[in-house]
Scaffold this active site. Sequence first.
Site, mmCIF file in Angstrom:
data_model
loop_
_atom_site.group_PDB
_atom_site.id
_atom_site.type_symbol
_atom_site.label_atom_id
_atom_site.label_comp_id
_atom_site.label_asym_id
_atom_site.label_seq_id
_atom_site.Cartn_x
_atom_site.Cartn_y
_atom_site.Cartn_z
ATOM 1 N N HIS A 139 1.004 -1.246 -0.293
ATOM 2 C CA HIS A 139 0.441 0.548 0.015
ATOM 3 C C HIS A 139 1.163 0.980 -0.439
ATOM 4 O O HIS A 139 1.440 1.410 1.307
ATOM 5 C CB HIS A 139 -0.939 -0.357 1.219
ATOM 6 C CG HIS A 139 -1.572 1.040 1.078
ATOM 7 N ND1 HIS A 139 -2.566 1.395 0.089
ATOM 8 C CD2 HIS A 139 -1.577 2.228 2.376
ATOM 9 C CE1 HIS A 139 -3.100 2.969 0.858
ATOM 10 N NE2 HIS A 139 -2.734 3.003 2.049
ATOM 11 N N LYS A 160 -0.804 10.614 1.245
ATOM 12 C CA LYS A 160 0.385 10.192 -0.072
ATOM 13 C C LYS A 160 -0.199 10.843 -1.238
ATOM 14 O O LYS A 160 0.183 10.773 -1.891
ATOM 15 C CB LYS A 160 0.075 8.459 0.244
ATOM 16 C CG LYS A 160 0.332 8.353 1.527
ATOM 17 C CD LYS A 160 0.966 6.661 1.623
ATOM 18 C CE LYS A 160 -0.555 6.269 1.356
ATOM 19 N NZ LYS A 160 -1.509 5.892 2.648
ATOM 20 N N ASP A 178 -1.807 3.707 -4.256
ATOM 21 C CA ASP A 178 -2.935 3.079 -3.657
ATOM 22 C C ASP A 178 -2.402 1.736 -3.810
ATOM 23 O O ASP A 178 -2.339 1.424 -2.663
ATOM 24 C CB ASP A 178 -4.364 3.254 -4.280
ATOM 25 C CG ASP A 178 -5.168 2.463 -2.838
ATOM 26 O OD1 ASP A 178 -4.676 2.535 -1.744
ATOM 27 O OD2 ASP A 178 -5.787 0.970 -3.294
ATOM 28 N N ARG A 244 17.130 15.431 13.209
ATOM 29 C CA ARG A 244 16.969 16.935 12.455
ATOM 30 C C ARG A 244 18.332 16.726 11.925
ATOM 31 O O ARG A 244 18.536 18.372 11.607
ATOM 32 C CB ARG A 244 16.767 17.740 14.025
ATOM 33 C CG ARG A 244 15.029 17.404 14.468
ATOM 34 C CD ARG A 244 15.437 18.169 15.090
ATOM 35 N NE ARG A 244 15.440 19.411 14.970
ATOM 36 C CZ ARG A 244 15.134 21.155 16.115
ATOM 37 N NH1 ARG A 244 14.491 20.619 17.123
ATOM 38 N NH2 ARG A 244 14.761 21.614 15.386
#
Length: 311
Positions: A139, A160, A178, A244
Amino acid sequence: MQNIVRTAQVVERFKLQVIAGEEGLHRPVATPDLSRPGLVLAGYYTHYAKNRLQVLGKTELTFYASLSEEKRRERAKILCTEQTPGILITRGFDIPKEIEEEAEAANVPLMRTNAVTTSIESQITNFLEMELAPMTAMHGVLVDIYGVGVLIKGQSGVGKSETALELVKRGHRLVADDSVEIRQTGDQLLVGSAPKLIRHLLEIRGIGIIDVMTLFGAGAVRSHKKISLIVNLENWDAGKVYDRVGLDHNTMKIIDSEVPLLTIPVRPGRNLAVIIEVAAMNYRLQNMGINTAEEFAERLANAIQDTEGDL
Protein backbone atom coordinates in the site's frame (compact mmCIF):
# COMPACT_ATOMS: atom_id res chain seq x y z
CA MET A 1 4.44 -14.57 -4.60
CA GLN A 2 5.87 -16.29 -7.67
CA ASN A 3 4.24 -15.66 -11.04
CA ILE A 4 3.65 -18.34 -13.64
CA VAL A 5 4.52 -17.68 -17.28
CA ARG A 6 3.25 -20.00 -19.97
CA THR A 7 4.62 -20.53 -23.45
CA ALA A 8 1.51 -18.90 -24.95
CA GLN A 9 2.45 -15.62 -23.25
CA VAL A 10 5.90 -15.69 -24.85
CA VAL A 11 4.31 -16.38 -28.24
CA GLU A 12 1.92 -13.46 -27.84
CA ARG A 13 4.52 -11.04 -26.48
CA PHE A 14 7.06 -11.62 -29.27
CA LYS A 15 4.62 -12.42 -32.10
CA LEU A 16 6.13 -15.86 -32.70
CA GLN A 17 4.85 -18.18 -35.41
CA VAL A 18 3.67 -21.52 -34.01
CA ILE A 19 4.57 -24.34 -36.39
CA ALA A 20 3.69 -27.43 -34.34
CA GLY A 21 2.73 -28.59 -30.85
CA GLU A 22 -0.03 -26.03 -30.25
CA GLU A 23 -1.57 -28.24 -27.57
CA GLY A 24 1.49 -27.61 -25.41
CA LEU A 25 1.20 -23.81 -25.34
CA HIS A 26 -0.14 -24.04 -21.79
CA ARG A 27 3.21 -25.42 -20.55
CA PRO A 28 4.90 -23.32 -17.84
CA VAL A 29 8.26 -21.63 -18.39
CA ALA A 30 10.03 -22.23 -15.08
CA THR A 31 13.20 -20.18 -15.57
CA PRO A 32 14.29 -17.04 -17.45
CA ASP A 33 17.40 -18.87 -18.64
CA LEU A 34 17.30 -20.09 -22.24
CA SER A 35 19.16 -23.08 -23.67
CA ARG A 36 21.23 -23.35 -26.86
CA PRO A 37 21.28 -27.18 -27.08
CA GLY A 38 24.38 -27.56 -29.21
CA LEU A 39 25.85 -30.31 -27.03
CA VAL A 40 22.57 -32.21 -27.08
CA LEU A 41 22.58 -32.17 -30.87
CA ALA A 42 26.16 -33.43 -30.73
CA GLY A 43 25.06 -36.40 -28.61
CA TYR A 44 25.89 -35.28 -25.05
CA TYR A 45 22.66 -35.52 -23.04
CA THR A 46 23.89 -35.64 -19.42
CA HIS A 47 23.17 -32.01 -18.51
CA TYR A 48 20.36 -31.24 -20.94
CA ALA A 49 18.34 -28.36 -19.46
CA LYS A 50 15.01 -29.71 -20.68
CA ASN A 51 12.90 -27.34 -18.56
CA ARG A 52 14.18 -24.29 -20.47
CA LEU A 53 13.08 -22.76 -23.74
CA GLN A 54 15.33 -24.24 -26.43
CA VAL A 55 16.74 -21.82 -29.01
CA LEU A 56 18.10 -23.11 -32.32
CA GLY A 57 20.04 -20.64 -34.43
CA LYS A 58 22.27 -20.85 -37.47
CA THR A 59 25.05 -22.78 -35.71
CA GLU A 60 22.77 -25.46 -34.26
CA LEU A 61 20.72 -25.95 -37.42
CA THR A 62 23.79 -26.12 -39.66
CA PHE A 63 25.31 -28.83 -37.47
CA TYR A 64 21.97 -30.65 -37.24
CA ALA A 65 21.71 -30.77 -41.04
CA SER A 66 25.11 -32.49 -41.23
CA LEU A 67 23.90 -35.48 -39.19
CA SER A 68 22.53 -38.69 -40.63
CA GLU A 69 18.76 -39.07 -40.78
CA GLU A 70 18.85 -41.64 -37.96
CA LYS A 71 20.78 -39.31 -35.65
CA ARG A 72 18.58 -36.35 -36.55
CA ARG A 73 15.53 -38.35 -35.50
CA GLU A 74 17.22 -39.50 -32.29
CA ARG A 75 18.33 -35.99 -31.30
CA ALA A 76 14.89 -34.54 -32.11
CA LYS A 77 13.26 -37.03 -29.74
CA ILE A 78 15.72 -36.08 -27.00
CA LEU A 79 14.91 -32.38 -27.47
CA CYS A 80 11.15 -32.89 -27.16
CA THR A 81 10.36 -33.90 -23.57
CA GLU A 82 7.29 -33.48 -21.37
CA GLN A 83 9.08 -30.73 -19.43
CA THR A 84 10.26 -28.73 -22.45
CA PRO A 85 8.22 -25.49 -22.67
CA GLY A 86 9.08 -24.94 -26.33
CA ILE A 87 11.62 -24.85 -29.15
CA LEU A 88 12.33 -21.60 -30.98
CA ILE A 89 13.86 -21.41 -34.46
CA THR A 90 15.44 -18.02 -35.20
CA ARG A 91 16.29 -16.01 -38.34
CA GLY A 92 13.30 -17.52 -40.16
CA PHE A 93 15.23 -20.70 -41.01
CA ASP A 94 13.47 -23.71 -42.49
CA ILE A 95 12.52 -26.23 -39.83
CA PRO A 96 13.94 -29.76 -40.13
CA LYS A 97 11.08 -32.21 -40.65
CA GLU A 98 12.34 -34.51 -37.87
CA ILE A 99 12.11 -31.72 -35.28
CA GLU A 100 8.68 -30.67 -36.53
CA GLU A 101 7.32 -34.22 -36.43
CA GLU A 102 8.71 -35.01 -32.97
CA ALA A 103 7.50 -31.68 -31.56
CA GLU A 104 4.00 -32.37 -32.85
CA ALA A 105 4.05 -35.91 -31.46
CA ALA A 106 5.22 -34.75 -28.01
CA ASN A 107 3.04 -31.59 -27.97
CA VAL A 108 6.12 -29.41 -27.58
CA PRO A 109 5.42 -25.93 -29.01
CA LEU A 110 7.67 -25.36 -32.03
CA MET A 111 7.99 -21.66 -32.84
CA ARG A 112 9.77 -19.52 -35.38
CA THR A 113 10.85 -15.89 -35.58
CA ASN A 114 12.70 -13.77 -38.12
CA ALA A 115 14.69 -12.06 -35.36
CA VAL A 116 18.45 -12.51 -34.93
CA THR A 117 19.29 -15.19 -32.36
CA THR A 118 21.21 -13.04 -29.86
CA SER A 119 18.64 -10.26 -30.04
CA ILE A 120 15.58 -12.42 -29.41
CA GLU A 121 17.43 -14.33 -26.67
CA SER A 122 18.12 -11.11 -24.81
CA GLN A 123 14.56 -9.85 -25.20
CA ILE A 124 12.95 -13.08 -24.02
CA THR A 125 15.35 -13.37 -21.07
CA ASN A 126 14.55 -9.81 -19.94
CA PHE A 127 10.82 -10.47 -20.30
CA LEU A 128 10.99 -13.72 -18.31
CA GLU A 129 13.20 -12.20 -15.59
CA MET A 130 10.61 -9.51 -15.00
CA GLU A 131 7.59 -11.81 -15.16
CA LEU A 132 9.10 -14.57 -13.02
CA ALA A 133 10.65 -12.26 -10.43
CA PRO A 134 9.46 -12.60 -6.80
CA MET A 135 6.59 -10.18 -6.37
CA THR A 136 4.71 -8.51 -3.55
CA ALA A 137 2.11 -5.76 -3.34
CA MET A 138 2.35 -2.81 -0.95
CA HIS A 139 0.00 0.00 0.00
CA GLY A 140 1.47 3.34 -1.03
CA VAL A 141 2.25 5.69 -3.89
CA LEU A 142 5.24 5.39 -6.23
CA VAL A 143 6.51 8.54 -7.93
CA ASP A 144 9.52 9.19 -10.17
CA ILE A 145 11.16 12.33 -8.73
CA TYR A 146 14.22 13.61 -10.61
CA GLY A 147 14.91 10.04 -11.73
CA VAL A 148 14.63 8.63 -8.20
CA GLY A 149 11.85 6.12 -7.57
CA VAL A 150 10.25 7.22 -4.28
CA LEU A 151 7.71 4.96 -2.57
CA ILE A 152 5.49 7.07 -0.31
CA LYS A 153 3.95 5.09 2.54
CA GLY A 154 1.80 5.93 5.53
CA GLN A 155 -1.54 5.33 7.18
CA SER A 156 -4.70 5.81 5.17
CA GLY A 157 -5.73 9.48 5.08
CA VAL A 158 -2.29 10.89 5.92
CA GLY A 159 -2.07 12.63 2.52
CA LYS A 160 -0.10 10.30 0.24
CA SER A 161 -2.25 10.75 -2.86
CA GLU A 162 -2.58 14.52 -2.37
CA THR A 163 1.21 14.77 -2.07
CA ALA A 164 1.61 12.70 -5.23
CA LEU A 165 -0.79 15.02 -7.06
CA GLU A 166 1.27 18.06 -6.05
CA LEU A 167 4.44 16.28 -7.20
CA VAL A 168 2.85 15.55 -10.59
CA LYS A 169 1.90 19.24 -10.88
CA ARG A 170 5.54 20.09 -10.19
CA GLY A 171 6.62 18.01 -13.20
CA HIS A 172 7.30 14.59 -11.69
CA ARG A 173 5.79 11.31 -12.87
CA LEU A 174 3.27 9.00 -11.23
CA VAL A 175 3.92 5.26 -11.39
CA ALA A 176 1.27 3.82 -9.07
CA ASP A 177 -1.25 4.94 -6.47
CA ASP A 178 -2.82 2.98 -3.61
CA SER A 179 -1.42 -0.44 -4.59
CA VAL A 180 2.15 -0.89 -5.85
CA GLU A 181 3.25 -4.20 -7.35
CA ILE A 182 6.94 -4.72 -6.54
CA ARG A 183 9.15 -7.24 -8.30
CA GLN A 184 12.70 -8.13 -7.34
CA THR A 185 14.79 -8.81 -10.43
CA GLY A 186 17.84 -11.06 -10.57
CA ASP A 187 20.25 -8.24 -9.71
CA GLN A 188 18.36 -7.45 -6.46
CA LEU A 189 16.66 -4.40 -7.92
CA LEU A 190 13.11 -3.61 -6.80
CA VAL A 191 10.88 -2.48 -9.66
CA GLY A 192 7.45 -1.06 -8.89
CA SER A 193 4.45 -0.80 -11.19
CA ALA A 194 0.69 -0.33 -10.98
CA PRO A 195 -1.89 -3.11 -11.36
CA LYS A 196 -3.57 -2.86 -14.77
CA LEU A 197 -6.92 -2.02 -13.20
CA ILE A 198 -5.69 1.22 -11.59
CA ARG A 199 -2.87 2.20 -13.94
CA HIS A 200 -2.48 6.03 -14.26
CA LEU A 201 -5.32 6.58 -11.76
CA LEU A 202 -5.13 8.67 -8.59
CA GLU A 203 -7.72 8.77 -5.80
CA ILE A 204 -8.27 12.15 -4.15
CA ARG A 205 -10.71 12.31 -1.24
CA GLY A 206 -13.46 14.81 -1.97
CA ILE A 207 -12.88 14.66 -5.72
CA GLY A 208 -12.77 10.97 -6.52
CA ILE A 209 -10.67 9.05 -9.02
CA ILE A 210 -8.79 11.06 -11.64
CA ASP A 211 -6.85 9.92 -14.72
CA VAL A 212 -3.43 11.53 -14.41
CA MET A 213 -2.42 10.84 -18.02
CA THR A 214 -5.60 12.41 -19.39
CA LEU A 215 -5.32 15.48 -17.16
CA PHE A 216 -1.56 16.11 -17.30
CA GLY A 217 -0.39 14.26 -20.41
CA ALA A 218 1.74 11.20 -21.15
CA GLY A 219 4.79 12.90 -19.62
CA ALA A 220 3.17 12.78 -16.17
CA VAL A 221 3.14 8.98 -15.89
CA ARG A 222 5.38 6.00 -16.43
CA SER A 223 4.72 2.25 -16.39
CA HIS A 224 7.40 1.13 -13.93
CA LYS A 225 10.32 2.45 -11.90
CA LYS A 226 13.15 1.15 -9.74
CA ILE A 227 12.43 1.86 -6.06
CA SER A 228 15.41 3.70 -4.57
CA LEU A 229 13.92 5.47 -1.54
CA ILE A 230 10.98 4.96 0.83
CA VAL A 231 9.35 7.93 2.56
CA ASN A 232 7.03 7.09 5.44
CA LEU A 233 4.51 9.82 6.32
CA GLU A 234 3.15 9.78 9.87
CA ASN A 235 1.15 12.18 12.00
CA TRP A 236 3.38 14.37 14.15
CA ASP A 237 4.01 12.79 17.55
CA ALA A 238 5.19 15.39 20.07
CA GLY A 239 6.68 12.67 22.23
CA LYS A 240 8.80 11.20 19.47
CA VAL A 241 12.29 12.35 18.55
CA TYR A 242 12.72 12.83 14.80
CA ASP A 243 16.03 13.00 12.96
CA ARG A 244 16.97 16.69 12.57
CA VAL A 245 20.48 16.29 11.19
CA GLY A 246 20.30 13.40 8.76
CA LEU A 247 22.76 11.02 10.39
CA ASP A 248 20.21 8.26 11.00
CA HIS A 249 20.34 5.57 8.32
CA ASN A 250 17.21 3.45 8.47
CA THR A 251 16.15 0.87 5.92
CA MET A 252 13.08 -1.18 5.12
CA LYS A 253 13.23 -4.73 3.79
CA ILE A 254 11.14 -5.55 0.74
CA ILE A 255 11.39 -9.19 -0.37
CA ASP A 256 15.19 -9.67 -0.02
CA SER A 257 16.37 -6.08 -0.58
CA GLU A 258 17.01 -3.27 1.91
CA VAL A 259 15.81 0.18 0.81
CA PRO A 260 16.71 3.51 2.51
CA LEU A 261 13.82 4.74 4.67
CA LEU A 262 12.98 8.29 5.76
CA THR A 263 10.23 9.12 8.24
CA ILE A 264 8.61 12.53 7.75
CA PRO A 265 6.18 13.84 10.39
CA VAL A 266 3.01 15.46 9.03
CA ARG A 267 1.47 18.57 10.53
CA PRO A 268 -0.46 21.56 9.13
CA GLY A 269 1.72 24.02 7.23
CA ARG A 270 4.38 21.54 6.08
CA ASN A 271 4.74 21.34 2.31
CA LEU A 272 5.18 17.59 1.93
CA ALA A 273 5.69 17.69 -1.83
CA VAL A 274 8.65 20.05 -1.53
CA ILE A 275 10.11 18.08 1.40
CA ILE A 276 9.94 14.78 -0.53
CA GLU A 277 11.33 16.51 -3.61
CA VAL A 278 14.33 17.69 -1.57
CA ALA A 279 14.69 14.21 -0.04
CA ALA A 280 15.02 12.75 -3.55
CA MET A 281 17.61 15.37 -4.54
CA ASN A 282 19.54 14.76 -1.32
CA TYR A 283 19.51 11.01 -2.04
CA ARG A 284 21.07 11.69 -5.44
CA LEU A 285 23.72 13.88 -3.84
CA GLN A 286 24.60 11.14 -1.35
CA ASN A 287 25.00 8.67 -4.21
CA MET A 288 27.44 11.15 -5.76
CA GLY A 289 29.47 11.11 -2.54
CA ILE A 290 28.17 14.37 -1.05
CA ASN A 291 26.68 13.86 2.43
CA THR A 292 25.81 17.21 3.99
CA ALA A 293 24.93 15.72 7.39
CA GLU A 294 28.27 13.95 7.72
CA GLU A 295 30.16 17.05 6.56
CA PHE A 296 28.32 19.13 9.16
CA ALA A 297 29.07 16.58 11.89
CA GLU A 298 32.73 16.63 10.91
CA ARG A 299 32.87 20.45 10.96
CA LEU A 300 31.14 20.47 14.34
CA ALA A 301 33.59 17.94 15.76
CA ASN A 302 36.53 19.98 14.45
CA ALA A 303 35.09 23.17 15.94
CA ILE A 304 34.64 21.51 19.34
CA GLN A 305 38.18 20.15 19.18
CA ASP A 306 39.58 23.58 18.33
CA THR A 307 37.63 25.14 21.18
CA GLU A 308 38.95 22.59 23.67
CA GLY A 309 42.49 23.26 22.42
CA ASP A 310 42.11 26.97 23.17
CA LEU A 311 41.11 26.33 26.78
